[in-house]
Write an enzyme that holds these catalytic residues in place. Structure first.
Site, PDB file in Angstrom:
ATOM      1  CB  THR A  43      11.729   8.451   7.784  1.00  0.00           C
ATOM      2  OG1 THR A  43      10.393   8.116   8.172  1.00  0.00           O
ATOM      3  CG2 THR A  43      12.149   9.680   8.577  1.00  0.00           C
TER       4      THR A  43
ATOM      5  CE  LYS B 277      15.845   8.183  10.734  1.00  0.00           C
ATOM      6  NZ  LYS B 277      16.959   7.418  10.152  1.00  0.00           N
TER       7      LYS B 277
ATOM      8  CE1 TYR C  20      13.321   7.478  13.361  1.00  0.00           C
ATOM      9  CE2 TYR C  20      11.403   8.312  12.193  1.00  0.00           C
ATOM     10  CZ  TYR C  20      12.525   7.516  12.227  1.00  0.00           C
ATOM     11  OH  TYR C  20      12.859   6.761  11.122  1.00  0.00           O
TER      12      TYR C  20
ATOM     13  CD  GLU D  31       6.558   9.300  11.543  1.00  0.00           C
ATOM     14  OE1 GLU D  31       6.557  10.210  12.369  1.00  0.00           O
ATOM     15  OE2 GLU D  31       5.549   8.659  11.230  1.00  0.00           O
TER      16      GLU D  31
HETATM   17  P1  NAP Z   1      15.718  -1.003  13.350  1.00  0.00           P
HETATM   18  O1  NAP Z   1      15.325  -2.415  13.059  1.00  0.00           O
HETATM   19  O2  NAP Z   1      15.177  -0.329  14.556  1.00  0.00           O
HETATM   20  O3  NAP Z   1      17.324  -0.966  13.411  1.00  0.00           O
HETATM   21  C1  NAP Z   1      18.008   0.137  13.916  1.00  0.00           C
HETATM   22  C2  NAP Z   1      19.481  -0.175  13.927  1.00  0.00           C
HETATM   23  O4  NAP Z   1      20.197   0.952  14.431  1.00  0.00           O
HETATM   24  C3  NAP Z   1      19.859  -1.360  14.826  1.00  0.00           C
HETATM   25  O5  NAP Z   1      20.862  -2.103  14.187  1.00  0.00           O
HETATM   26  C4  NAP Z   1      20.400  -0.655  16.052  1.00  0.00           C
HETATM   27  O6  NAP Z   1      21.341  -1.422  16.764  1.00  0.00           O
HETATM   28  C5  NAP Z   1      21.120   0.502  15.387  1.00  0.00           C
HETATM   29  N1  NAP Z   1      21.457   1.574  16.327  1.00  0.00           N
HETATM   30  C6  NAP Z   1      20.624   2.311  17.079  1.00  0.00           C
HETATM   31  N2  NAP Z   1      21.305   3.210  17.785  1.00  0.00           N
HETATM   32  C7  NAP Z   1      22.619   3.030  17.488  1.00  0.00           C
HETATM   33  C8  NAP Z   1      23.819   3.646  17.897  1.00  0.00           C
HETATM   34  N3  NAP Z   1      23.807   4.655  18.782  1.00  0.00           N
HETATM   35  N4  NAP Z   1      24.993   3.216  17.371  1.00  0.00           N
HETATM   36  C9  NAP Z   1      25.010   2.208  16.471  1.00  0.00           C
HETATM   37  N5  NAP Z   1      23.892   1.575  16.048  1.00  0.00           N
HETATM   38  C10 NAP Z   1      22.711   1.997  16.552  1.00  0.00           C
HETATM   39  O7  NAP Z   1      15.388  -0.070  12.104  1.00  0.00           O
HETATM   40  P2  NAP Z   1      15.027  -0.462  10.579  1.00  0.00           P
HETATM   41  O8  NAP Z   1      13.564  -0.682  10.485  1.00  0.00           O
HETATM   42  O9  NAP Z   1      15.964  -1.477  10.102  1.00  0.00           O
HETATM   43  O10 NAP Z   1      15.295   0.933   9.853  1.00  0.00           O
HETATM   44  C11 NAP Z   1      16.590   1.263   9.371  1.00  0.00           C
HETATM   45  C12 NAP Z   1      16.716   2.766   9.236  1.00  0.00           C
HETATM   46  O11 NAP Z   1      15.733   3.250   8.322  1.00  0.00           O
HETATM   47  C13 NAP Z   1      16.487   3.554  10.520  1.00  0.00           C
HETATM   48  O12 NAP Z   1      17.338   4.674  10.484  1.00  0.00           O
HETATM   49  C14 NAP Z   1      15.043   3.991  10.441  1.00  0.00           C
HETATM   50  O13 NAP Z   1      14.848   5.165  11.205  1.00  0.00           O
HETATM   51  C15 NAP Z   1      14.922   4.237   8.952  1.00  0.00           C
HETATM   52  N6  NAP Z   1      13.593   4.051   8.384  1.00  0.00           N
HETATM   53  C16 NAP Z   1      12.930   2.888   8.613  1.00  0.00           C
HETATM   54  C17 NAP Z   1      11.690   2.697   8.026  1.00  0.00           C
HETATM   55  C18 NAP Z   1      10.918   1.433   8.241  1.00  0.00           C
HETATM   56  O14 NAP Z   1       9.713   1.429   7.962  1.00  0.00           O
HETATM   57  N7  NAP Z   1      11.544   0.346   8.672  1.00  0.00           N
HETATM   58  C19 NAP Z   1      11.148   3.693   7.178  1.00  0.00           C
HETATM   59  C20 NAP Z   1      11.891   4.849   6.964  1.00  0.00           C
HETATM   60  C21 NAP Z   1      13.115   5.025   7.552  1.00  0.00           C
HETATM   61  P3  NAP Z   1      20.936  -2.348  18.025  1.00  0.00           P
HETATM   62  O15 NAP Z   1      20.594  -3.687  17.436  1.00  0.00           O
HETATM   63  O16 NAP Z   1      22.181  -2.330  18.819  1.00  0.00           O
HETATM   64  O17 NAP Z   1      19.765  -1.692  18.697  1.00  0.00           O
HETATM   65  N1  GDD Z   2       4.059   0.890  17.571  1.00  0.00           N
HETATM   66  C1  GDD Z   2       2.734   0.923  17.728  1.00  0.00           C
HETATM   67  N2  GDD Z   2       2.159   0.181  18.719  1.00  0.00           N
HETATM   68  N3  GDD Z   2       2.002   1.698  16.897  1.00  0.00           N
HETATM   69  C2  GDD Z   2       0.660   1.684  17.043  1.00  0.00           C
HETATM   70  C3  GDD Z   2       0.016   0.930  18.018  1.00  0.00           C
HETATM   71  C4  GDD Z   2       0.801   0.148  18.917  1.00  0.00           C
HETATM   72  O1  GDD Z   2       0.307  -0.531  19.805  1.00  0.00           O
HETATM   73  N4  GDD Z   2      -1.320   1.119  17.901  1.00  0.00           N
HETATM   74  C5  GDD Z   2      -1.495   1.955  16.880  1.00  0.00           C
HETATM   75  N5  GDD Z   2      -0.311   2.317  16.353  1.00  0.00           N
HETATM   76  C6  GDD Z   2      -0.103   3.261  15.249  1.00  0.00           C
HETATM   77  C7  GDD Z   2       0.924   4.352  15.535  1.00  0.00           C
HETATM   78  O2  GDD Z   2       0.349   5.379  16.332  1.00  0.00           O
HETATM   79  C8  GDD Z   2       1.241   4.782  14.105  1.00  0.00           C
HETATM   80  O3  GDD Z   2       0.277   5.680  13.642  1.00  0.00           O
HETATM   81  C9  GDD Z   2       1.118   3.487  13.298  1.00  0.00           C
HETATM   82  O4  GDD Z   2       0.430   2.557  14.146  1.00  0.00           O
HETATM   83  C10 GDD Z   2       2.454   2.882  12.873  1.00  0.00           C
HETATM   84  O5  GDD Z   2       3.281   2.831  14.031  1.00  0.00           O
HETATM   85  P1  GDD Z   2       4.707   2.089  13.980  1.00  0.00           P
HETATM   86  O6  GDD Z   2       4.550   0.710  13.471  1.00  0.00           O
HETATM   87  O7  GDD Z   2       5.332   2.270  15.320  1.00  0.00           O
HETATM   88  O8  GDD Z   2       5.491   2.865  12.837  1.00  0.00           O
HETATM   89  P2  GDD Z   2       5.650   4.421  12.534  1.00  0.00           P
HETATM   90  O9  GDD Z   2       4.855   4.716  11.298  1.00  0.00           O
HETATM   91  O10 GDD Z   2       5.393   5.259  13.719  1.00  0.00           O
HETATM   92  O11 GDD Z   2       7.210   4.527  12.221  1.00  0.00           O
HETATM   93  C11 GDD Z   2       7.846   3.576  11.372  1.00  0.00           C
HETATM   94  O12 GDD Z   2       7.803   4.028  10.034  1.00  0.00           O
HETATM   95  C12 GDD Z   2       8.525   5.253   9.790  1.00  0.00           C
HETATM   96  C13 GDD Z   2       8.340   5.575   8.311  1.00  0.00           C
HETATM   97  O13 GDD Z   2       7.108   6.176   8.098  1.00  0.00           O
HETATM   98  C14 GDD Z   2       9.284   3.407  11.870  1.00  0.00           C
HETATM   99  O14 GDD Z   2       9.888   2.329  11.186  1.00  0.00           O
HETATM  100  C15 GDD Z   2      10.113   4.651  11.626  1.00  0.00           C
HETATM  101  O15 GDD Z   2      11.497   4.379  11.936  1.00  0.00           O
HETATM  102  C16 GDD Z   2       9.978   5.033  10.152  1.00  0.00           C
HETATM  103  O16 GDD Z   2      10.724   6.200   9.878  1.00  0.00           O
END
Ligand code: NAP
Ligand code: GDD
Length: 343
Positions: A130, A159, A155, A132
Site C-alpha cells: 500500500t 503492511k 496499519y 500507506e
Molecule cells: P476490504 O474491502 O476491506 O476487504 C478486506 C478483505 O479482507 C475482506 O474480504 C475481509 O473479509 C478480509 N479479511 C479481513 N480480515 C481477515 C481475516 N482475519 N481472515 C480472512 N479474511 C480477512 O479491502 P480492499 O479495499 O478490497 O483492499 C484489499 C487489500 O488491498 C487489503 O489488504 C488492503 O489493505 C489493500 N490495499 C487496499 C487499497 C485500497 O485503496 N482499496 C490500497 C492499497 C492496499 P470480511 O468480509 O470477512 O471482513
Molecule cells: N475514513 C474516513 N472517514 N476518512 C476521512 C474522513 C472520514 O470521515 N474524513 C476525512 N478523512 C480522510 C482520512 O483522514 C484520510 O486522510 C483520507 O480521508 C482517506 O481516508 P480513507 O478513505 O479511510 O483511506 P486511507 O487513505 O486512510 O486508506 C485507504 O487507502 C490506503 C492506500 O493508500 C485504505 O484502503 C487502505 O487499506 C489503503 O492501504
C-alpha cells in the site's frame, strides 16, 4: 490446468473485482471466507449464485490468522497463483485495534507464505502492499518504488512487515513473490466507512431526504484515487511477468478530500461554498445556503498521511498497465450507483 488462483479477502472490494477478472480469463477461482454471524458475501453473491461457473468458482472457510486453515487450503487447492488481499484494511480503525491489525495485516502474511513454501513453492504470490507505507516524509512526492517508507499508523507498520517478508521470501527461497504498492482505489463496492464512499452515500441520502448533513475529519488530506477495476488487472499482470518484482499502481493525480466532496455534490447539481477554517470549516449549498458538510474532530486520526501522489511509470513501462478511469469519471460512477440504489 495452470489457471488455479486462490484469493484471500475475496469478499472485499478488490477480491470481488479480481474474481470477476480471473473468471473472465478462464481461471478456476478459490476464495477464503471467514465465518460471520451474518453473511458478508454481498460483493460476490452474484458469482456464488451463478450456476454456469459452479465448477469454476469455490468458496472455503478459513482465516488469515489461522495457519492450519491456510496450510490445509494450499495443500488441497494447489493454486498456481495466490493473491493475498485479506487485511484489517481501515487505517483509522487500526489505531483502535492495533494488535489485531498487526496480526491480521502483518504477521498473517508469513503464515500464508510458509503454507505456500511448504506445500506449493512454485506458486506465484501477490501481496497487497500500500501507499500507506510511504506515510509522510515531506518532499517525497510523487512516490515511486524507490521512495523510502515511513508508515504513520499501526496499519502502515503492519503492511511494512508484510512488504519486507514478501521481498525476503523472494530472495531467500527464490519464490515468485510480488508486492503491488497500490494507491487508493475506489468503486461503488468500496466499504462504506472509507471517505469516498462515505461521501457518495451521503450525497445520495441528502438528495433523497434521508440524511441531514455529512460530517468528516481532515478535509485537507490529499489522495491519489483510482478505480479498483483498473487496479486488479495490474495485480494479475505482475504475476504474468518472467521475473517477480514490486510495482506502484497509481493515477499520478492527487486531490484533497474537500475536492472529492465538491466533485460529488457537483454530480447532483450542487456547488459547495466553503466558509471557516479548521474544525469550524463548513460547506453550504451556494444557492440555498443550507449547511451540507461540517468537520467533526472524532474523525481525525492520531497521526495522518497528508499527501499521496503515485508515480506508476514502472508499471506502465514493464507491465503495459495504465489506469483507464479518471477522477471525475470515478466520482460520477460512485454517486450514480448510490443514487440508483436509493431509488
Ligand atoms: P476490504 O474491502 O476491506 O476487504 C478486506 C478483505 O479482507 C475482506 O474480504 C475481509 O473479509 C478480509 N479479511 C479481513 N480480515 C481477515 C481475516 N482475519 N481472515 C480472512 N479474511 C480477512 O479491502 P480492499 O479495499 O478490497 O483492499 C484489499 C487489500 O488491498 C487489503 O489488504 C488492503 O489493505 C489493500 N490495499 C487496499 C487499497 C485500497 O485503496 N482499496 C490500497 C492499497 C492496499 P470480511 O468480509 O470477512 O471482513
Ligand atoms: N475514513 C474516513 N472517514 N476518512 C476521512 C474522513 C472520514 O470521515 N474524513 C476525512 N478523512 C480522510 C482520512 O483522514 C484520510 O486522510 C483520507 O480521508 C482517506 O481516508 P480513507 O478513505 O479511510 O483511506 P486511507 O487513505 O486512510 O486508506 C485507504 O487507502 C490506503 C492506500 O493508500 C485504505 O484502503 C487502505 O487499506 C489503503 O492501504
Amino acid at each position: 490446468m495452470s489457471k488455479i488462483a486462490l484469493i484471500t479477502g475475496i469478499t472485499g472490494q478488490d477480491g470481488s473485482y479480481l474474481s470477476e477478472f480471473l473468471l473472465s480469463k478462464g481461471y478456476e477461482v478459490h476464495g477464503i471466507v471467514r465465518r460471520h454471524s451474518t453473511s458478508c458475501t454481498q460483493r460476490i453473491d452474484h458469482l456464488i449464485d451463478d450456476t454456469s461457473i459452479k465448477d469454476q468458482f469455490f468458496i472455503h472457510y478459513g482465516d488469515l490468522t489461522d495457519s492450519c486453515s491456510l496450510a490445509n487450503l494450499v495443500k488441497e487447492i494447489k493454486p498456481y497463483e495466490v493473491y493475498n488481499l485479506a487485511a484489517q484494511s481501515h487505517v483509522g480503525v487500526s489505531f483502535e485495534v492495533p494488535e489485531y491489525t498487526a496480526e491480521a495485516t502483518g504477521v498473517s502474511t508469513i503464515k500464508l507464505l510458509e503454507a505456500i513454501r511448504q506445500n506449493k513453492s512454485d506458486c506465484k504470490f501477490y501481496q497487497a502492499s500500500t501507499s500507506e507505507l510511504f506515510g509522510g516524509i515531506p518532499g517525497t512526492a510523487p512516490q515511486s518504488e524507490k521512495t523510502p517508507f515511513y508508515p504513520k499508523s499501526p496499519y502502515g507498520a503492519a503492511k511494512l512487515y508484510s512488504y519486507w517478508i514478501t521481498v525476503n521470501y523472494r530472495e531467500a527461497y527464490n519464490m515468485f513473490a510480488c508486492n503491488g504498492i497500490l494507491f487508493n482505489h475506489e468503486s461503488p463496492r468500496r466499504g462504506e466507512e472509507f471517505v469516498t464512499r462515505k461521501i457518495t452515500i451521503a450525497v445520495a441520502k441528502i438528495m433523497s431526504g434521508k440524511q441531514e448533513k455529512l460530517s468528516l475529519g481532515n478535509l485537507n488530506a490529499k489522495r491519489d484515487w483510482g478505480f479498483a477495476g483498473d487496479y486488479v488487472e495490474g495485480m494479475w499482470l505482475m504475476l504474468q511477468q518472467d521475473k517477480p518484482d514490486d510495482y506502484v499502481l497509481a493515477t499520478n493525480e492527487t486531490h484533497t478530500v474537500r475536492e472529492f466532496v465538491d466533485a460529488a455534490f457537483e454530480e447532483v447539481g450542487i456547488t459547495i461554498e466553503w466558509r471557516g477554517t479548521g474544525v469550524k470549516e463548513k460547506g453550504y449549498d451556494s444557492k440555498t445556503g443550507r449547511l451540507l458538510v461540517d468537520v467533526n474532530p472524532k474523525y481525525f486520526r492520531p497521526a495522518e498521511v497528508e499527501l499521496l501522489l503515485g508515480d506508476p511509470a514502472k508499471a506502465e513501462r514493464h507491465l503495459d498497465w495504465k489506469r483507464k478511469v479518471g477522477f471525475r469519471e470515478l466520482v460520477k460512477m460512485m454517486v450514480k450507483s448510490d443514487m440508483d440504489s436509493l431509488e
